[in-house]
Design a protein around this motif. Structure first.
Motif, mmCIF file in Angstrom:
data_model
loop_
_atom_site.group_PDB
_atom_site.id
_atom_site.type_symbol
_atom_site.label_atom_id
_atom_site.label_comp_id
_atom_site.label_asym_id
_atom_site.label_seq_id
_atom_site.Cartn_x
_atom_site.Cartn_y
_atom_site.Cartn_z
ATOM 1 N N CYS A 158 0.821 -1.224 0.000
ATOM 2 C CA CYS A 158 0.000 0.000 0.000
ATOM 3 C C CYS A 158 0.849 1.265 0.000
ATOM 4 C CB CYS A 158 -0.932 -0.011 1.206
ATOM 5 S SG CYS A 158 -2.057 -1.429 1.185
ATOM 6 N N HIS A 159 2.132 1.121 0.289
ATOM 7 C CA HIS A 159 3.092 2.234 0.279
ATOM 8 C C HIS A 159 2.703 3.334 1.262
ATOM 9 C CE1 HIS A 159 4.745 0.041 -2.998
ATOM 10 N NE2 HIS A 159 3.600 0.126 -3.647
ATOM 11 N N ILE A 160 2.584 2.899 2.532
ATOM 12 C CA ILE A 160 2.323 3.815 3.641
ATOM 13 C C ILE A 160 3.239 3.425 4.800
ATOM 14 C CG2 ILE A 160 -0.066 4.382 3.033
ATOM 15 C CD1 ILE A 160 -0.963 2.237 5.090
ATOM 16 N N ALA A 161 3.563 4.398 5.652
ATOM 17 C CA ALA A 161 4.432 4.140 6.808
ATOM 18 C C ALA A 161 3.920 4.909 8.021
ATOM 19 C CB ALA A 161 5.866 4.551 6.502
ATOM 20 N N SER A 162 4.255 4.370 9.197
ATOM 21 C CA SER A 162 3.884 4.975 10.476
ATOM 22 C C SER A 162 5.095 4.921 11.406
ATOM 23 C CB SER A 162 2.724 4.185 11.105
ATOM 24 O OG SER A 162 2.546 4.531 12.467
ATOM 25 N N VAL A 163 5.149 5.840 12.349
ATOM 26 C CA VAL A 163 6.245 5.854 13.329
ATOM 27 C C VAL A 163 6.000 4.875 14.472
ATOM 28 C CG1 VAL A 163 6.912 8.233 12.841
ATOM 29 C CG2 VAL A 163 5.231 7.771 14.637
ATOM 30 N N ASP A 164 4.808 4.297 14.561
ATOM 31 C CA ASP A 164 4.419 3.464 15.699
ATOM 32 C C ASP A 164 4.913 2.027 15.534
ATOM 33 O OD1 ASP A 164 3.297 2.353 17.933
ATOM 34 O OD2 ASP A 164 1.217 2.758 17.357
#
Length: 185
Positions: A158-164
């Motif tokens: 999906c080409h998304i990122a999170s810092v969590d």
């Protein structure tokens, strides 16, 4: 007289050595309005990024008649010599700095940005989602074995990122695949 119609003496300082390596007179009007945003320039056939500027705005430079730019040389290397530990990147290295734990940022496939990605161990452009995810799983396992500060998670499909990082191995909010480890630097 217009404040921006005179020269500003610019001193260029190498951040690695702390020493000044050049100076030049520049028209105040030719300076960026602010150095608060990421700024880079080309000097003597090399690219440099501005680490710090004093003063930080064009108006302050014009008023004082001086500007000191602390620069870091931008070093590049052939992409086939780079070992990757993930399949995606963000636009800027510090994109994670202002993200909250529940926020997501778009990522870009590395194999769309480099020539001959297969030589660098990346899937071919156009590889199907299962092949891409298998490659990302292997890279994530390696990255997971090394505790790195500030890592987060991403979905290579999906080409998304999170810092969590607590979301590692939980379902992607878009496709349901397990989220993998993602490095911001």
């Amino acid at each position: 007289m217009d404040l921006f119609n005179h020269k500003v003496e610019v001193t260029f300082v190498d951040d690695a050595t702390g020493g000044a390596f050049a100076s030049a007179g520049m028209e105040a009007a030719d300076l960026p309005e602010t150095f608060a945003i990421r700024t880079s320039l080309r000097l003597v056939d090399s690219d440099w990024s501005v680490v710090h500027a004093e003063p930080r705005t064009r108006a302050e430079c014009a008023k004082s008649g001086a500007l000191t730019l602390r620069l870091r040389k931008i070093e590049t290397m052939p992409t086939d010599e780079i070992a990757f530990s993930q399949l995606d990147i963000t636009e800027n290295i510090d994109d994670n700095q202002n993200l909250g734990k529940d926020e997501w940022i778009a990522t870009t496939q590395l194999n769309s940005r480099i020539p001959n990605p297969e030589a660098a161990g990346l899937p071919a452009p156009g590889a199907d989602a299962d092949e891409v995810y298998r490659a990302a799983l292997v890279m994530s396992a390696i990255r997971e074995s090394i505790p790195l500060p500030d890592d987060g998670v991403y979905c290579p499909i999906c080409h998304i990122a999170s810092v969590d990082l607590a979301k590692l191995r939980t379902p992607c909010p878009q496709c349901g695949r397990e989220l993998l480890k993602f490095g911001w630097t």
